[in-house]
Motif scaffolding. Sequence first.
Motif, PDB file in Angstrom:
ATOM      1  N   ILE A  76       0.784  -1.245   0.000  1.00  0.00           N
ATOM      2  CA  ILE A  76       0.000   0.000   0.000  1.00  0.00           C
ATOM      3  C   ILE A  76       0.809   1.284   0.000  1.00  0.00           C
ATOM      4  N   THR A 116      -8.536   2.296  -3.955  1.00  0.00           N
ATOM      5  CA  THR A 116      -7.871   3.457  -3.345  1.00  0.00           C
ATOM      6  C   THR A 116      -8.150   4.757  -4.092  1.00  0.00           C
ATOM      7  N   ASN A 169      -7.576   8.416   2.985  1.00  0.00           N
ATOM      8  CA  ASN A 169      -6.474   8.115   3.914  1.00  0.00           C
ATOM      9  C   ASN A 169      -6.967   7.533   5.228  1.00  0.00           C
ATOM     10  N   HIS A 188       3.124   6.217   7.218  1.00  0.00           N
ATOM     11  CA  HIS A 188       1.940   7.078   7.115  1.00  0.00           C
ATOM     12  C   HIS A 188       2.060   8.289   8.039  1.00  0.00           C
ATOM     13  N   LEU A 189       1.525   9.395   7.566  1.00  0.00           N
ATOM     14  CA  LEU A 189       1.747  10.677   8.245  1.00  0.00           C
ATOM     15  C   LEU A 189       1.367  10.658   9.727  1.00  0.00           C
ATOM     16  N   PHE A 205       9.523  14.665   8.948  1.00  0.00           N
ATOM     17  CA  PHE A 205       9.738  15.432   7.718  1.00  0.00           C
ATOM     18  C   PHE A 205       8.395  15.769   7.086  1.00  0.00           C
ATOM     19  N   ARG A 220      -5.236  15.732   2.351  1.00  0.00           N
ATOM     20  CA  ARG A 220      -5.815  14.394   2.320  1.00  0.00           C
ATOM     21  C   ARG A 220      -7.096  14.359   3.139  1.00  0.00           C
ATOM     22  N   ARG A 281       7.867  14.058  -1.898  1.00  0.00           N
ATOM     23  CA  ARG A 281       8.040  12.607  -1.940  1.00  0.00           C
ATOM     24  C   ARG A 281       7.478  12.123  -3.278  1.00  0.00           C
ATOM     25  N   ASP A 284       3.318  11.566  -4.895  1.00  0.00           N
ATOM     26  CA  ASP A 284       2.255  12.202  -4.091  1.00  0.00           C
ATOM     27  C   ASP A 284       1.406  13.182  -4.895  1.00  0.00           C
TER      28      ASP A 284
HETATM   29  N1  UFG Z   1       3.833  12.860   4.687  1.00  0.00           N
HETATM   30  C1  UFG Z   1       4.794  13.694   5.237  1.00  0.00           C
HETATM   31  N2  UFG Z   1       5.679  13.161   6.130  1.00  0.00           N
HETATM   32  C2  UFG Z   1       5.654  11.837   6.515  1.00  0.00           C
HETATM   33  C3  UFG Z   1       4.670  10.994   5.957  1.00  0.00           C
HETATM   34  C4  UFG Z   1       3.768  11.544   5.030  1.00  0.00           C
HETATM   35  O1  UFG Z   1       4.857  14.870   4.915  1.00  0.00           O
HETATM   36  O2  UFG Z   1       6.495  11.418   7.310  1.00  0.00           O
HETATM   37  C5  UFG Z   1       2.863  13.414   3.735  1.00  0.00           C
HETATM   38  C6  UFG Z   1       2.904  12.731   2.375  1.00  0.00           C
HETATM   39  O3  UFG Z   1       3.890  13.306   1.568  1.00  0.00           O
HETATM   40  C7  UFG Z   1       1.468  12.945   1.896  1.00  0.00           C
HETATM   41  C8  UFG Z   1       0.623  12.942   3.177  1.00  0.00           C
HETATM   42  O4  UFG Z   1       1.563  13.180   4.239  1.00  0.00           O
HETATM   43  O5  UFG Z   1       1.371  14.214   1.313  1.00  0.00           O
HETATM   44  C9  UFG Z   1      -0.062  11.626   3.427  1.00  0.00           C
HETATM   45  O6  UFG Z   1       0.907  10.589   3.291  1.00  0.00           O
HETATM   46  P1  UFG Z   1       0.651   9.092   3.801  1.00  0.00           P
HETATM   47  O7  UFG Z   1       1.928   8.330   3.572  1.00  0.00           O
HETATM   48  O8  UFG Z   1       0.100   9.117   5.170  1.00  0.00           O
HETATM   49  O9  UFG Z   1      -0.503   8.566   2.844  1.00  0.00           O
HETATM   50  P2  UFG Z   1      -0.643   8.615   1.247  1.00  0.00           P
HETATM   51  O10 UFG Z   1      -1.599   9.726   0.908  1.00  0.00           O
HETATM   52  O11 UFG Z   1       0.680   8.628   0.566  1.00  0.00           O
HETATM   53  O12 UFG Z   1      -1.264   7.195   0.930  1.00  0.00           O
HETATM   54  C10 UFG Z   1      -2.328   6.637   1.675  1.00  0.00           C
HETATM   55  C11 UFG Z   1      -2.231   5.122   1.554  1.00  0.00           C
HETATM   56  C12 UFG Z   1      -2.453   4.731   0.123  1.00  0.00           C
HETATM   57  C13 UFG Z   1      -3.730   5.342  -0.390  1.00  0.00           C
HETATM   58  C14 UFG Z   1      -3.778   6.823  -0.174  1.00  0.00           C
HETATM   59  C15 UFG Z   1      -5.142   7.349  -0.592  1.00  0.00           C
HETATM   60  O13 UFG Z   1      -0.956   4.636   1.989  1.00  0.00           O
HETATM   61  O14 UFG Z   1      -2.502   3.334   0.073  1.00  0.00           O
HETATM   62  O15 UFG Z   1      -3.549   7.115   1.199  1.00  0.00           O
HETATM   63  O16 UFG Z   1      -5.238   8.731  -0.489  1.00  0.00           O
HETATM   64  F1  UFG Z   1      -3.836   5.122  -1.709  1.00  0.00           F
END
Ligand code: UFG
Length: 327
Positions: A76, A116, A169, A188-189, A205, A220, A281, A284
Amino acid sequence: MRILVTGGAGYIGGHAVKALGKAGHEICVFDNLSTGHEWAVLSGKLVKGDLEDRAAIEKVLEEFKPDAVMHFAAFIQVEESVREPLKYYRNNVANTLNLLEAMRERGVGNFIYSSTAAVYGIPEHIPVRETAPLLPINPYGMTKVMIERVLADLAAATDFRYVALRYFNVAGADSGGQLGQAYKEATHLITRALKTAHGEFPKLFIYGTDYPTPDGTCIRDYIHVDDLADAHVKALDHLVGTGRSEVMNCGYGSGYSVKEVVETAKRVTGIDFPVEETGRRAGDPPALVADSSKLMQTTGWKPKYNDLEYIIKTAWEWEKKVRGTRR
Ligand code: UFG
């Protein structure tokens, strides 16, 4: 009903298993425990197995004789999928085909699929509706588009019905305190922010502050995992009750920027943890916010925990518990 749940020992799968058990369903979890845990299976039984192993899938279908399959097992992480696309196409696409072929062979025709918001790529309109074009900008999202297409073709050709739920999310932890996110690597954030508050990481970060959003960080739609689990129970009822295939968004329709999440995490924990702004990253999209009116109208689903503070609070309670027990 008898439900086979792949990935039912994982974060979202585990919460769904708990909700399905409460709703009176009989459950068999099929999980290779690569990211899941035996303790997360709170209802039914666990069969340890891999979706790479077609014979193992056929065996569990033969023995358990499910009325429906819920398929959570997948990789994921968006950024990892950009670095290691084959890993994602192999597991999320090829292994899902193994499952669908085995289901067809055994005559199991009801399927709930974890899709997703990443299928939309960079949506033109926010909140995004299911009818928006599917233009993923990372391999992860593409794996989910591919399987959605397979499902539509299969439903058109055979006696097969499905609901694909497009998660936004997913965050937070079981309101009863028994379950929560427990990946070996927290990416995950919200989890990352809370682990930083705990001192497990020196700083958090923020990836990218130059996005076309009001504060420059990504937006998100964070949905509480218990609300998402409930959406699965309701989607199953809809599918079996009406026999109609659907594709539906799962979110709240409210977007929060990375900076807003970080501020809320600091407020909830009472800890002013260190934060550093850095570059974007890979993979994104700037903003993903759901229009979930179809899910509400079709299944009667209603959000119960549409509150970022509550989401973070449950995740924080879980983090504190995990730290105490070293899970
Ligand atoms: N982020 C940071 N710092 C971190 C982690 C994340 O700034 O340490 C940012 C990311 O760049 C992004 C946001 O926080 O902009 C959310 O990132 P996540 O990693 O929490 O989640 P994602 O949006 O990348 O992805 C998640 C799931 C996916 C799904 C998606 C749907 O992991 O499987 O949500 O919106 F597809």
